[in-house]
Design a protein around this motif. Sequence first.
Motif: not given
Length: 592
Positions: A232-234, A581-592
């Motif tokens: 897994e890679v994030i 407090i605000w937190v904005g996220v764009l997460r991309t998860t790769f699985k192999f």
Amino acid sequence: MSKFFWNTLKVSPALLGAIFAASSAYATPSVSDQKAVTVENTTEPSVKLPENTVLEEDFVSQSNQPQNNAGFDLAQQMPVVDSTDGNANSEVLEQIELYNSNEINGDPLGQVTNINQLRDVSPGDWAYEALRSLVERYNCIVGYPDGTYRGQSPTTRYEFAAGLNSCLDQIVRIIEQQGGGVSREDLETLQRLVQEFEAELATLGTRVDNLEGRVSFLEDHQFSTTTKLNGEVIFSVASAFGEDTKVDGSGEDVDDNVTLSNRVRLNLDSSFTGKDRLRVRLESGNITRFDRATGTDMARLGYDANNGNDIEINDLIYRTPVGDNLRFWIGASGFEFEDMADVYNPLLESSGTGALSRFNRRNPAVYRNGSDMGAGLNIKFSDSLGLDVAYLTSSNGSDPSDKNGLFDGTYTALAQLNLGLGEALGLGLTYAYSYYPGGEVDFSGSVGSPLAEDPFDGVAASAHRFGVQGDLKLGSKVSLGGWGGLVLAEAEAGAREGDNADIWNWEARVAFSDFGKEGAVLAFAGGQPPKATNVDGGPEDEDTSYLVEALYKFPITDNILLTPGAYVIFNPNHDDGNDEIWVGVLRTTFKF
């Protein structure tokens, strides 16, 4: 009879090849169906013995280890076929595959005992009459419940050859098991059929030869016969922002720059019996902790990990079944109660594919207790009732010095009763008892206020922990869930010995599956992070914080998941004098 049969095999190599082709084509699974290691139990209860498979319930990448079930060299036994005509062979194999496949259009194969049921076969052909006789004597043709072959055209020669393979296989079994039982006339009929369909039967031999070649290649190049590698890679683009200063009273400015960071996990899952599993996880990352950027633990990401991208062993956990109703767990690193127990938050639990905030993943009152090693049991009483028990310690369990080790340092004993209330509702009732030496106290699991983490100024303390959590499915698309948690803490040393504090938290959520695309999830979650109240001899949290999160999990492919989202903390650290407090996220998860 037997002498005649074997003389027949000598005279007709095609018959011998067809017999071997039949036994292999119908007994040997395809390459994609074989698994190098089977690590799961063969039966699964309704109240499950938790699997927590690859990378926290994420996609599982499986190695393949096909086998030659026939036990001899099929390539040496098969008739020689000119395979240079790729288009012709491809068409032949495609038609045979339609018949040989285990399931077409969702209908399983059925046993046909009368050739008249195969309506697509022409009654005027001599082979029809010959096959009819064999089918009715030996029950050896595999067809479909509606009585058709379902080929590309009615009863093609290739479909017929595949059925003939089945009859050959059945007759060989009868001769081997009974030492006879097949008439001379039937053997002569088989020989004539084999000669008539020699080319089609030889094509089946080519199919088996090709399969054996693929098997040999995979056996020579596979990673391991006992171990599966999953990864897994994030990639994380994120930013925390609010007013000018941090909420911890330091007077420092909020660190609000946009960041790009990563986390990498490699799981090596080994099995020694086919039902057990030894997991070794390697991890590296540089995802920062937003509590340091904002001044509150409530802002932490659910997947933060920052070791400067050095490779470390993060998990070292072994599990094995003990009889039909028990599973034993032991972990020497990275072992927490949620590894072996259901936290009743299936869509948001995972650090790699679940909630973006740390708080919304699981109930901190019972599941975040500072554990890193220990042992546990899953016990199944019935399909709707189970029990999980564990004894866990911190990473200092490997240290033999005073106030450390397995029984003299930080520890937690837990029990969780699992109730399956129909197929739609699952409920977990959890109790735990924890003890922390001085300087190691953390009752909130680093998701609450400073007082909720340590209400007694760092002295040794203990706690009774209670949690109730559940998940309700409304049809196949909508799920509701939440939890409530209470920690009854007590100081065990110093001037505050005997002081008590209550630490509360709760959460609620709703999730919509297949929203906009199959596999996509739109979710909203929020609640009250751990809050210290009724604190004897010291301050308590006067106000109340609320954390609200929205996220959308969008699968780009089966192995790439894009998750945009954000969460906001109102009254951080349970102080209404602090701005959001605000937190904005764009997460991309790769699985192999």
